[in-house]
Design an enzyme around this catalytic site. Structure first.
Site, short mmCIF file in Angstrom:
data_model
loop_
_atom_site.label_atom_id
_atom_site.label_comp_id
_atom_site.label_asym_id
_atom_site.label_seq_id
_atom_site.Cartn_x
_atom_site.Cartn_y
_atom_site.Cartn_z
N TRP A 21 5.35 -9.94 -4.42
CA TRP A 21 6.68 -9.80 -4.74
C TRP A 21 7.46 -11.04 -5.40
O TRP A 21 7.29 -11.97 -4.66
CB TRP A 21 7.54 -9.36 -3.54
CG TRP A 21 8.91 -8.89 -3.70
CD1 TRP A 21 9.52 -8.05 -4.58
CD2 TRP A 21 10.00 -9.33 -2.87
NE1 TRP A 21 10.81 -8.14 -4.51
CE2 TRP A 21 11.15 -8.99 -3.59
CE3 TRP A 21 10.06 -10.06 -1.84
CZ2 TRP A 21 12.38 -9.14 -2.91
CZ3 TRP A 21 11.26 -10.66 -1.46
CH2 TRP A 21 12.53 -10.09 -1.84
N ASP A 49 -1.32 -7.53 -1.35
CA ASP A 49 -0.34 -6.51 -1.07
C ASP A 49 0.43 -6.56 -2.80
O ASP A 49 0.87 -7.39 -3.38
CB ASP A 49 0.71 -6.94 -0.31
CG ASP A 49 1.81 -5.54 -0.16
OD1 ASP A 49 1.46 -4.52 0.15
OD2 ASP A 49 2.88 -5.99 -0.14
N TYR A 54 7.11 -4.19 -8.29
CA TYR A 54 7.13 -5.32 -8.50
C TYR A 54 6.90 -5.95 -10.00
O TYR A 54 6.16 -5.55 -10.58
CB TYR A 54 6.00 -6.02 -7.67
CG TYR A 54 6.14 -6.04 -6.28
CD1 TYR A 54 7.36 -5.57 -5.57
CD2 TYR A 54 5.03 -6.16 -5.19
CE1 TYR A 54 7.66 -5.33 -4.32
CE2 TYR A 54 5.15 -6.33 -3.98
CZ TYR A 54 6.53 -5.73 -3.45
OH TYR A 54 6.52 -5.50 -2.17
N GLN A 178 5.08 -0.88 6.79
CA GLN A 178 5.20 -2.07 6.14
C GLN A 178 6.74 -2.50 6.46
O GLN A 178 7.54 -2.15 5.80
CB GLN A 178 4.81 -2.29 4.93
CG GLN A 178 4.84 -3.69 4.26
CD GLN A 178 4.20 -4.11 3.05
OE1 GLN A 178 4.95 -4.61 2.13
NE2 GLN A 178 3.13 -3.73 2.90
N PRO A 209 7.81 -13.13 6.38
CA PRO A 209 7.85 -13.89 7.97
C PRO A 209 8.51 -14.94 7.79
O PRO A 209 9.12 -15.39 8.83
CB PRO A 209 6.19 -14.24 7.85
CG PRO A 209 5.85 -14.21 6.43
CD PRO A 209 6.50 -13.01 5.89
N ALA A 211 11.39 -14.91 6.31
CA ALA A 211 12.93 -14.50 5.77
C ALA A 211 13.33 -14.91 4.52
O ALA A 211 14.33 -15.73 4.26
CB ALA A 211 14.06 -14.70 6.99
N GLY A 287 4.00 -14.98 1.41
CA GLY A 287 4.37 -15.09 -0.11
C GLY A 287 4.32 -16.52 -0.31
O GLY A 287 4.66 -17.40 0.38
N GLN A 293 2.29 -24.27 -0.49
CA GLN A 293 2.95 -23.48 0.36
C GLN A 293 1.90 -22.78 0.85
O GLN A 293 1.88 -22.51 2.07
CB GLN A 293 4.22 -22.47 -0.42
CG GLN A 293 5.35 -23.39 -0.83
CD GLN A 293 6.18 -22.35 -1.68
OE1 GLN A 293 5.80 -21.12 -2.06
NE2 GLN A 293 7.38 -22.99 -2.01
N GLU A 296 -0.19 -24.47 3.41
CA GLU A 296 0.40 -24.90 4.67
C GLU A 296 0.87 -23.64 5.43
O GLU A 296 0.28 -23.60 6.62
CB GLU A 296 1.93 -25.39 4.37
CG GLU A 296 2.92 -25.87 5.41
CD GLU A 296 4.41 -26.19 4.86
OE1 GLU A 296 4.41 -26.30 3.54
OE2 GLU A 296 5.25 -26.34 5.83
P1 NDP Z 1 8.42 -14.97 2.71
O1 NDP Z 1 9.64 -14.63 3.65
O2 NDP Z 1 7.18 -15.70 3.57
O3 NDP Z 1 9.04 -15.84 1.57
C1 NDP Z 1 7.96 -16.67 0.75
C2 NDP Z 1 8.59 -17.49 -0.04
O4 NDP Z 1 9.16 -18.53 0.71
C3 NDP Z 1 7.71 -18.07 -1.16
O5 NDP Z 1 7.62 -17.26 -2.15
C4 NDP Z 1 8.37 -19.24 -1.63
O6 NDP Z 1 9.56 -19.04 -2.37
C5 NDP Z 1 8.88 -19.74 -0.29
N1 NDP Z 1 7.88 -20.34 0.70
C6 NDP Z 1 6.79 -19.97 1.14
N2 NDP Z 1 6.15 -20.95 1.93
C7 NDP Z 1 6.76 -22.11 1.94
C8 NDP Z 1 6.71 -23.20 2.58
N3 NDP Z 1 5.74 -23.53 2.90
N4 NDP Z 1 7.75 -24.02 2.20
C9 NDP Z 1 8.75 -23.85 1.43
N5 NDP Z 1 9.06 -22.70 0.98
C10 NDP Z 1 7.88 -21.75 1.18
O7 NDP Z 1 7.59 -13.55 2.15
P2 NDP Z 1 8.16 -12.59 0.96
O8 NDP Z 1 9.52 -12.36 1.23
O9 NDP Z 1 7.65 -13.29 0.04
O10 NDP Z 1 7.36 -11.46 1.45
C11 NDP Z 1 6.04 -11.53 1.36
C12 NDP Z 1 5.16 -10.28 0.93
O11 NDP Z 1 5.70 -9.34 1.53
C13 NDP Z 1 5.71 -10.01 -0.54
O12 NDP Z 1 4.99 -10.70 -1.51
C14 NDP Z 1 5.25 -8.35 -0.72
O13 NDP Z 1 3.96 -8.15 -0.69
C15 NDP Z 1 5.69 -7.86 1.05
N6 NDP Z 1 7.16 -7.61 0.76
C16 NDP Z 1 7.27 -6.22 1.05
C17 NDP Z 1 8.71 -5.49 1.12
C18 NDP Z 1 8.79 -4.07 1.43
O14 NDP Z 1 9.73 -3.46 1.26
N7 NDP Z 1 7.56 -3.35 1.76
C19 NDP Z 1 9.83 -6.21 0.76
C20 NDP Z 1 9.32 -7.79 0.33
C21 NDP Z 1 8.12 -8.37 0.56
P3 NDP Z 1 10.13 -20.02 -3.42
O15 NDP Z 1 9.58 -19.98 -4.62
O16 NDP Z 1 11.59 -19.50 -3.30
O17 NDP Z 1 9.81 -21.47 -2.85
#
Ligand code: NDP
Length: 329
Positions: A21, A49, A54, A178, A209, A211, A287, A293, A296
């Site tokens: 996503w 996923d 998307y 989900q 996870p 947020a 994500g 990232q 980590e």
């Molecule tokens: P997270 O809450 O884990 O956010 C991930 C984002 O946080 C990354 O893309 C990155 O964004 C930032 N990030 C990740 N790791 C780090 C780190 N170690 N340090 C600093 N920044 C970090 O998850 P998502 O919101 O991306 O959701 C995960 C997955 O869940 C999605 O890809 C999708 O498959 C699913 N999903 C499903 C939904 C549903 O309605 N069913 C809705 C939303 C998600 P940045 O580029 O901004 O740094």
């Protein structure tokens, strides 16, 4: 890598998985997407996923190309799509038989696979009878186009109804949900669904996870730039992560980061390990927009043992939750 059963089903999913996503076909280049998929697969992640919505289908196209080029055997990965938001015309959205079947065919084409392992109803559709959706999912499974079907962000009562319909007509019931789940968003997974785990053997593939980045600490002083909130279509998220509503949460992010440091991990690792401690979570969908990232975040699995009861209690105190949390078990 640790593998968990998807609810009571026989399917095993890696405890952390990888989602596309915002990133695939949108925020990151296809080369970075490929690097991230390979990095995940090489670490033992077996679940990827995706969803029709998307990047308006581009995310599935990018993932499909990467999977094709990878040469990975089909029995080494679990692939999902979700149906609900296909387009703006009548019958391009929702959970009618027409849209669910057409969306499934389109997803198979974009992902270049013969079947989807998991197929989710991305939201409930109040304009389609649940019977119609359950019958359609059952028939997609019997045709071999889908292996397991599930829901995303459905109310517990609607999941119960889907099971009742399946039982009445001898159809295949949903296997998994989900839902969003993280330290700031727990009600549904911990309370609303609590009877569904035993009753139906519900599996959960939880999302956001971190947020959406709030639980990394990087939004403590407003939006830092270089993140998903730079994207023109993500201004609503920027408002959520930096606006008035976020202030109270940021007040908790700071002590959580200090606790993580004391434990020898980073805040994202603490937040992900905390989700993994809940045994009702089948897989935590990660994500990432950068390989650092993902590296980590995947390491969080190694830290779950550090979250002993007294640490979980300290987290509850920081989160200032009502008595009764957590309902892990
Ligand atoms: P997270 O809450 O884990 O956010 C991930 C984002 O946080 C990354 O893309 C990155 O964004 C930032 N990030 C990740 N790791 C780090 C780190 N170690 N340090 C600093 N920044 C970090 O998850 P998502 O919101 O991306 O959701 C995960 C997955 O869940 C999605 O890809 C999708 O498959 C699913 N999903 C499903 C939904 C549903 O309605 N069913 C809705 C939303 C998600 P940045 O580029 O901004 O740094």
């Amino acid at each position: 890598m640790e593998y968990r059963r998807l609810g009571k089903s026989g399917l095993q999913v890696s405890a952390v998985s990888f989602g596309s996503w915002v990133t695939f076909g949108h925020q990151i280049s296809d080369e970075v997407a490929s690097t991230l998929m390979h990095q995940a697969y090489d670490a033992g992640i077996n679940f990827f996923d995706n969803a029709e919505v998307y990047a308006h289908g581009k995310s599935e196209e990018v993932m499909g190309k990467i999977l094709k080029q990878s040469g990975w055997p089909r029995d080494r990965f679990v692939l999902s799509s979700k149906v609900f938001w296909g387009g703006s015309h009548p019958n391009q959205a929702g959970l009618s038989r027409k849209h669910v079947v057409e969306a499934c065919h389109a997803a198979l084409k974009r992902l270049q696979v013969d079947y989807l392992d998991l197929y989710f109803c991305h939201r409930p559709d109040k304009n389609t009878p649940i019977e119609e959706t359950v019958f359609t999912m059952d028939s997609l499974i019997r045709q071999g186009k889908v292996l397991y079907w599930g829901t995303s962000e459905w109310e517990a009562a609607d999941i119960v109804e889907a099971h009742a319909v399946a039982r009445q007509f001898n159809l295949i019931p949903p296997t998994m949900e989900q839902p969003q789940y993280n330290m700031f968003h727990r009600e549904r997974v911990e309370r609303e669904y609590r009877n569904l785990y035993e009753r139906f053997g519900l599996g959960t593939t939880i999302w956001s996870p971190l947020a959406s980045g709030l639980l990394t600490g990087k939004y403590n002083q407003g939006a830092p730039g270089g993140t998903r909130t730079d994207l023109p279509d993500m201004q609503w998220l920027k408002e959520m992560l930096t606006g008035e509503g976020a202030e109270k949460k940021i007040g908790k992010v700071i002590p959580l980061a200090n606790l993580a440091k004391e434990l020898g991990m980073t805040l994202p690792q603490l937040a992900i390990a905390w989700c993994l401690k809940n045994t009702k979570v089948s897989t935590v969908i990660l994500g990432a927009s950068k390989p650092e990232q993902l590296a980590e975040n995947m390491k969080a699995i190694e830290f779950t043992d550090k979250l002993q009861p007294e640490i979980l209690q300290a987290i509850e105190e920081i989160l200032d939750n009502h008595p009764g949390f957590p309902s892990f078990g």
